[in-house]
Design an enzyme around this catalytic site. Structure first.
Site, PDB file in Angstrom:
ATOM      1  N   GLY B  52      -5.604   1.770  13.301  1.00  0.00           N
ATOM      2  CA  GLY B  52      -5.835   3.211  13.384  1.00  0.00           C
ATOM      3  C   GLY B  52      -5.492   3.795  12.024  1.00  0.00           C
ATOM      4  O   GLY B  52      -4.406   3.550  11.501  1.00  0.00           O
ATOM      5  N   ARG B  81      -6.883  -3.648   3.923  1.00  0.00           N
ATOM      6  CA  ARG B  81      -8.109  -3.283   4.644  1.00  0.00           C
ATOM      7  C   ARG B  81      -8.885  -2.264   3.809  1.00  0.00           C
ATOM      8  O   ARG B  81      -8.290  -1.340   3.245  1.00  0.00           O
ATOM      9  CB  ARG B  81      -7.790  -2.720   6.047  1.00  0.00           C
ATOM     10  N   ASP B 219     -12.060   6.775  10.429  1.00  0.00           N
ATOM     11  CA  ASP B 219     -11.331   5.990   9.433  1.00  0.00           C
ATOM     12  C   ASP B 219     -11.493   6.567   8.043  1.00  0.00           C
ATOM     13  O   ASP B 219     -10.614   6.437   7.204  1.00  0.00           O
ATOM     14  CB  ASP B 219     -11.779   4.524   9.468  1.00  0.00           C
TER      15      ASP B 219
END
Lengths: 317, 317
Positions: B52, B81, B219
């Site tokens: 998240g 990421r 995101d």
């Protein structure tokens, strides 16, 4: 279809029993399920040992052969699954033929032959849609497993492959039952390039311009061309249209239900929650999670570019 | 958020270590993962112990606190990421604060407080969208687990529930990682009515008029309002628009990336095939199946009705 390099069918009648490739075990295990009476055929349909509208129709026809009382057999088989038209089509055909004095096995074998011929024709007409170098998306399994041989949606791919065309197939996983794994198994056996994707990823590849064509099967087609097919088909059709990607439905005549006007009239089967929560004997969601599991959805005809039938490709059904 | 009736956060800093609810184990097991250095925080982000966008940002901020060399720590954490903007936002913030002589722990705690305050505000503004008796669809988990507390997409639902509104939540399973199970866990803990559905079924319920509102998280949001979010978000947005259902994105300011013009510039993470093939230690697809696994997609702003931010609901970002 090829299984370990040999030509096979997904079900066949032999020694007074119906033999079926057990689709609950694939793609992990290749096992044959043998049904020796109506109840065992009904079990095979209800529990999806056999699945796919055309294959369900053929299994039901052979189920009638194994029955003692015609009306009771038909009554029992009709109750197995509500959505696929082929089931009712095959049972009506068997009833009529037998009442006209026809030998039941002979009638069922003829029914099977018609399905096989239709699927072969679908392949021959549909392969013209596949250009060399194309990428094609398919949803669920509308392959040989679902239709005895060739497939509906997969028939054009098989035919194009045999004619030497090169193309790539995106295979929707197709939760909850993951029939995409059956499609992957068929394509792998045929030597056709593919990859399986989460259902969520189909839109991503469509929006990136990586998909040129969508072909799916059908469980029932209404007179106005609305299509009942595996849950998620509607989503793919809407997104294909949004991205100007042709969306075709491949189906034999037995899937068309002229008795209903539109998809609104089609009964959508709700299946058990274990389909979501369990996979090959393993818990993938906890017991306490509340789920709903509609097995099919309706794709209105306005999203459908055309229908690949055994009579050719049609704009309208 | 409530966990067994008690107020909790999804991560906290204590005794010079970052404690995180291990989201790889939920919803089956509730376990705490303890990260004592930068490498362990990086592992937690890469392996989705924490996930998240806002929660990743806070975890990264505390990761910097646990590092010895500021630049090395930031370099390592940046590589975990690629898609979530909050990660880079939090690391830039930490670098600036520490270079300005600020105590690292103090800066990270402030960053966490800002996220918490933003999510609470998102809840207060967003709850106005929820009418009594409404049905709301959400995709993935944009809940307290993804944001320390409250959530982004789930914050309005929590707030509406605490104010006594009655409503129902359809939760997309969200393959391949099934973060919908995390959302189901949060809603169950809060006592909010819900059911989890296969991602394929969302369009079915939308087309039947059973969904009044869609709320998802984000995101990364580009300057033009395009949104990178969990794979499948794009599909839901297109289908919501097709059915005239309002589609809202809930996100704090840290998710907005003003440095990029449109979603075209956002890097989409491709994750490993095991995410599709394995679930809680169990094989659900055979090794030989070829798969692709993009983790996010881009939803163009034209499909988004509005953005629920900590500054109010906006038509444009």
């Amino acid at each position: 279809m090829l299984v370990d390099g040999e030509e096979r069918k997904s079900l066949w009648f032999e020694e007074n029993a119906l033999h079926l490739i057990d689709q609950r075990k694939l793609p992990f295990e290749y096992e044959i399920f043998v049904a020796r009476n109506v109840e065992e055929v009904a079990f095979a349909i209800e529990n999806m040992v056999v699945r796919g509208a055309p294959a369900i129709g053929v299994a039901a026809a052979y189920g009638v052969v194994l029955g003692k009382d015609l009306d009771e057999s038909i009554e029992r088989l009709k109750k197995t699954r509500p959505t696929a038209n082929d089931l009712f089509y095959a049972l009506d055909y068997m009833k009529k033929e037998i009442e006209n004095g026809r030998d039941a096995l002979n009638a069922a074998m003829d029914y099977e032959k018609r399905i096989l011929r239709s699927c072969k024709k679908i392949g021959e007409y549909g392969e013209k849609l596949i250009e060399d170098g194309a990428s094609i998306l398919t949803h669920c399994n509308a392959g040989a497993l679902a239709t005895i041989d060739y497939g509906t949606a997969l028939a054009p791919l098989r035919e194009a492959h045999r004619r030497g065309k090169k193309f790539f197939v995106y295979v929707d996983e197709t939760r909850p039952r993951m029939q995409g794994a059956l499609t992957a198994w068929e394509l792998q056996q045929e030597g056709i390039d593919y990859c399986l994707i989460a259902d969520n990823a189909a839109g991503y590849y469509m929006s990136k311009g990586e998909i040129d064509l969508v072909i799916v099967g059908a469980d029932r087609i209404a007179s106005n061309g609305d299509v009942a097919n595996k849950i998620g088909t509607y989503e793919k059709a809407v997104i294909a249209k949004e991205n100007n990607i042709p969306f075709y439905v491949a189906a034999p005549a037995s899937t068309i239900d002229r008795s209903i006007k539109s998809g609104m009239e089609i009964v959508i089967e709700e299946r058990g929650e274990e389909e979501l929560k369990e996979k090959w004997g393993c818990r993938i969601l906890p017991d306490w999670i509340k789920v709903k599991n509609p097995a099919f959805d309706i794709t209105p005809s306005k999203y459908i570019t055309g229908y690949i039938t055994d009579e050719g490709i049609k704009k309208e059904i």
